[in-house]
Structure formats: structure tokens, C-alpha cells
Design an enzyme around this catalytic site. Structure first.
Site, short mmCIF file in Angstrom:
data_model
loop_
_atom_site.label_atom_id
_atom_site.label_comp_id
_atom_site.label_asym_id
_atom_site.label_seq_id
_atom_site.Cartn_x
_atom_site.Cartn_y
_atom_site.Cartn_z
N CYS A 82 -8.19 8.01 10.79
CA CYS A 82 -6.86 7.42 10.92
C CYS A 82 -5.73 8.36 10.53
CB CYS A 82 -6.81 6.14 10.10
SG CYS A 82 -8.23 5.10 10.50
N HIS A 112 1.25 4.17 5.23
CA HIS A 112 0.00 4.03 5.99
C HIS A 112 -0.17 2.53 6.23
CE1 HIS A 112 -3.85 4.92 7.64
NE2 HIS A 112 -4.50 4.25 6.72
N GLU A 127 -1.83 2.44 -2.10
CA GLU A 127 -0.68 3.22 -1.63
C GLU A 127 0.56 2.90 -2.46
OE1 GLU A 127 0.21 2.79 2.55
OE2 GLU A 127 1.49 4.57 2.56
N LYS A 167 2.49 -0.48 11.39
CA LYS A 167 1.26 -1.19 11.77
C LYS A 167 1.41 -2.71 11.70
CE LYS A 167 -1.85 2.57 10.37
NZ LYS A 167 -0.99 3.45 9.54
N HIS A 220 -3.31 -1.08 14.06
CA HIS A 220 -3.73 0.23 13.59
C HIS A 220 -4.29 1.03 14.77
CE1 HIS A 220 -5.07 3.44 11.26
NE2 HIS A 220 -5.79 2.84 10.34
N PHE A 225 -10.51 7.27 7.02
CA PHE A 225 -11.90 7.17 6.57
C PHE A 225 -12.41 8.59 6.34
CE2 PHE A 225 -13.61 2.89 8.47
CZ PHE A 225 -12.73 2.20 7.66
#
Lengths: 411, 79
Positions: free
Chosen positions: A163, A303, A314, A335, A340, A399
Site C-alpha cells: 500500500c 494513510h 498513525e 480513503k 483503499h 503490508f
């Protein structure tokens, strides 16, 4: 010799729109691109919705033969790249081809092709596999195809950091120009992995929202009732260019790219570090490399995926990095509206940041109805805000524990 | 539809060319820009359409639309 780098062209295909203008209008209006999935039968799946690119037809955008020989994700990439190149006003046929390159990555690559051909193999044996199986599957086919279509013979790679792919690609392309290895780079990310394996795999690792009865309210970053991310697809591509030559040719300049903070969590393959250590250091590195003071940062494009752990970590990282300034800066999640886009997310989010820097409008985080007590910053809830911003970070975490924080500045 | 018509239709679809550009003498590589992967794909499509097998050593000899039509007509007559 260190040089300045600016954004002079942008293009996108995403769940809200098939171009930057409509995408930006959708973000300002706080529209959601989520809906029940149509690409395949989801009746056996625990999650039945996502954020698909709507009405996707490559005809008219690219040659039909080219379209047939590249995977869905690479079609998105090529369409976004074409828009970005036209937007930049650069005629690559008049450039030194070896000074122009492409770095457009993908988190997963050609999953549609993989599944289609694996099904043929299972049903009819190996001799019926398409000769385009491998060239369509490989994650670097977007960058390769873009270089062929536009005649770009300079540096050409494809980042794949899940991502954070597009953010890292933009970071690498930025460094390529900054350190005089090229003058123009087409960069970003593309993803098209809303397939049975893509959806099923993300369901299995407990990453997705299960809000099947209300898809548009499912992506709700920093809200108390968030329950996972919404699987999206698309591409976000930018043209980066050396500053002096952009000024000399009278280019439209959206913003400057100043840094890409780049770290790893070294912790877990899917879960973020609970204290956001790696994420925090990525932001610190970005601010320092950009030569900014921490108190100068006006806005962070989070994010912000809408997962329980991610949004909390975050938020914690931002508080640790910025101290009391964390509560003064704004932070919103693209997002919340487009879902996403995995490897494309850093690209479409950089485009959102560039539009914010250019217009003085900050897009909201939608569906933020009941703030989570652990998420207590200014996430620009639900409504676009009019506010001139000058220094922004755009965070992407992937990831594998990959962290990228891009520093973008008004020009 | 004759073998010839069907072959030309498949060639046009796979190589994104118009029917006016394709005749029996059309060379796949020299005249309508096919590459080696295009030809492999085209041969597979012809095998599928006419329910025949074209072995690799035979496929390599097929350079023009006419050669493809002749080969297919020979094979389908054998059945």
C-alpha cells in the site's frame, strides 16, 4: 548537484472519476465511491462491496490491441499516464528520450490475468495458456507499457511495497530528478485486484470492513465505529519535472516535491507497530530532508485506512512527532471517499495534496460521526475547509511494514 | 461463413486492423505489425475456432493469411 523537483502533470482513474477534474470535484463534495461489487459474483464472500472504477472502457483511451495485451491494473496506469502527460504539455517526441523515465508501481500486479489463466490451466491444461500470461501479470508491466507508449528511455523501474507503492515510486522518481539522473519522470501507482483472490485474501486477513448493508458509510477513518478498509482500484500518475526547465517552458506547476521519508517497522507482516515508531520516523525524515520546521506543517494526508489499529497508530505517531503542534495541523483521509487503492493510493493521494496546495481547499474525512477517543486530532470531519496550506505530508504505509511520507510544498 | 471470411475476421479482431487491410497475401509480421506473441495467440484462437491442432513446426510455416486459410481447409477436410 541537487536540483528542485515539481509536479507538472497529473492523471487518474479511480472509484470517483476517470480524470483529475472530476475526482477533485468528488473529493470536495465528500462523495463516496463505494458500492456493491459488480466485477464478479460475491455471494460466497463475507464482504460484497468495494470501490470499483465505474464504467471502465479502455477503448478510445488506448489502442484496442494494447488494451488486450495488458492487465486491468496496467490499463488504469496507462490511462492515468496519458492524462498526466497531456496535462503536463510535454511532447516526449521532442525530448531527449534517455532523460525521461517512468516509475509506476503496483502492489500486486496482474491478478485478473493470473486468475483467468490459472482457471484455463486447471480446466484445459497448460497448452491453452495465453502467450501474454506473464507479460500481463508482471507488476512492472505498467511502467514498461508507459515507456513504450511515450518513448521514455530513461530510468524505468517498478516499486512494489504493497500500500505504500505509489508513494515510494514518487519518492524514487523525485530522487532520480533531484540527483540529475533524469529531467522528467512519469510516476505513481496502479492497482486492479478486486478479484475473487484479492477480495478473499483481504477478507481472510481480517483487513476489510464488513458493512455490506451500507457501503458508502463503510470507510470511516478515525471514527469509533470503523471496522476495516474498503477495497478499491485505480491509478494515480504524476509527471515530475526539474524545476528550472519547468519554469523555462512556462509549465503549469502544481507543487514541489521536497522529500520522501522512508522507513520500515521491522515488526509484523500486516499489523502496524502499535506505537507507530516506523511511521513516525518516516514523517520526521520527510520534514528534516525538506528542510522544514515541524511547526510549519499545515496538513497531513493520512494513510487513514479505517482499520482499528492503523488509524490509532498513525494518530499516535503524529502526536509523538509534532507534539503540541499535532492538534493545530489538519489531517484528512482521501480513503474515506475512494476506499483503499492499495499500490495506487499514494498516487491518487499525492494528486489530492497537489490540488489542495494549488486551490486552498482541504478535502474532508467523510463518515467521521463519532470520533474515537484514541483519535483526537483535527481530521477535517465531513466538510471541505477553505484554508491556504503551504507544507504538507502524505503518508503511506504498506503490508510488510513499509513506511513512506512524502513532503509536498506550495510553489 | 467460409473459412476465409472467418480467418480474416479473427485476424482483424486480434491484430486491431480493418478488413480492407487484410487479404490472402497479407503477411502477419510485415504487413499488419504482428509480433511473435501475437502470432502464438492468433494460432491458438484459430485452433479454438476450427477445433484443430496446429503443431508448432507447422505454425512456424504460416506467415500469411492465405497460408493459414489453406492449412485450416486441409485440416478440417481430414475430419
Amino acid at each position: 548537484m541537487s536540483r528542485r523537483v515539481v509536479v507538472t502533470g497529473m492523471g487518474t482513474v479511480n472509484p470517483l472519476a476517470l480524470n483529475v477534474r472530476d475526482y477533485w470535484a468528488g473529493l470536495l463534495a465528500g462523495r463516496s465511491g463505494a458500492a456493491p461489487l459488480t466485477l464478479f459474483d460475491t455471494s460466497a464472500f463475507k464482504v460484497t462491496f468495494g470501490a470499483e472504477v465505474k464504467n471502465w472502457k479502455p477503448d478510445g483511451i488506448m489502442d484496442s490491441k494494447v488494451a488486450r495485451h495488458i492487465d486491468r491494473f496496467a490499463q488504469f496506469a496507462l490511462a492515468a499516464a496519458k492524462e498526466a502527460v497531456v496535462d503536463s504539455g510535454i511532447d516526449f517526441s521532442k525530448e531527449d528520450a534517455f532523460r525521461c523515465g517512468s516509475m509506476v508501481g503496483s502492489g500486486i500486479g496482474g491478478l485478473f490475468t493470473w486468475e483467468e489463466q490459472f482457471t484455463i490451466y486447471k480446466e484445459r491444461g497448460p497448452n491453452r495458456l495465453s502467450p501474454f500470461t506473464i507479460p500481463k501479470m508482471i507488476a512492472n508491466s505498467a511502467s514498461g507499457t508507459i515507456s513504450i507508449e511515450h518513448g521514455l528511455m530513461g530510468p524505468n523501474t517498478a516499486v512494489s511495497t504493497a500500500c505504500s507503492t505509489a508513494a515510494h515510486a514518487i519518492g524514487d522518481a523525485f530522487h532520480t530528478i533531484k540527483w540529475d539522473l533524469a529531467d522528467v519522470m512519469v510516476t505513481g501507482g496502479a492497482e486492479g485486484s478486486i478479484t475473487p483472490m484479492g477480495l478473499g485474501g483481504f477478507v481472510a486477513c481480517r483487513a476489510l470492513s464488513h458493512r455490506n448493508d451500507d457501503p458508502q458509510r463503510a470507510s470511516r477513518p478515525f471514527d469509533k465505529d470503523r471496522d476495516g478498509f474498503v477495497l478499491g482500484e485505480g491509478a494515480g500518475v504524476l509527471v515530475l519535472e526539474e524545476y528550472e526547465r519547468a519554469v523555462k517552458r512556462g509549465a503549469k506547476i502544481y507543487c514541489e516535491v521536497l522529500a520522501c521519508g522512508n522507513t520500515a517497522d521491522a515488526y509484523h507482516i500486516t499489523a502496524p507497530h502499535p506505537e507507530g515508531l516506523g511511521a513516525g520516523r518516516a514523517m520526521i525524515n520527510a520534514v528534516k530532508q525538506a528542510g522544514w520546521n515541524f511547526n510549519d506543517v499545515d496538513y497531513i494526508n493520512a494513510h487513514g485506512t479505517s482499520t482499528g489499529l492503523g488509524d490509532k497508530a498513525e494518530t499516535l505517531a503524529v502526536k509523538q512527532v509534532f507534539g503540541s503542534h499535532a492538534r493545530k495541523l489538519m489531517m484528512s483521509s482521501t480513503k474515506s471517499m475512494i476506499g483503499h487503492l492499495l499500490g495506487a493510493s499514494g498516487g491518487v493521494e499525492a494528486i489530492a495534496c497537489a490540488m489542495m496546495l494549488k486551490t486552498g481547499l482541504v478535502h474532508p474525512t467523510i463518515n467521521l460521526d463519532t470520533p474515537d477517543p484514541d483519535c483526537d486530532l483535527d481530521y477535517v470531519p465531513n466538510h471541505t475547509r477553505e484554508k491556504r496550506i503551504h507544507k504538507v505530508l502524505s503518508n503511506s504505509f504498506g503490508f510488510g511494514g513499509h513506511n513512506a511520507s512524502l513532503a509536498l510544498g506550495a510553489i | 461463413m467460409s473459412v476465409e471470411q472467418k480467418v480474416i475476421e479473427i485476424v482483424c479482431e486480434h491484430l486491431a486492423v480493418n478488413k480492407e487491410q487484410v487479404s490472402r497475401t497479407t503477411n502477419f509480421i510485415e504487413d499488419i505489425g504482428a509480433d511473435s506473441l501475437d502470432i502464438v495467440e492468433l494460432i491458438m484462437e484459430l485452433e479454438e475456432e476450427f477445433d484443430i491442432q496446429i503443431p508448432d513446426d507447422q505454425a512456424e510455416k504460416i506467415k500469411t493469411v492465405g497460408e493459414a486459410i489453406d492449412y485450416i481447409e486441409r485440416e478440417t477436410k481430414k475430419k
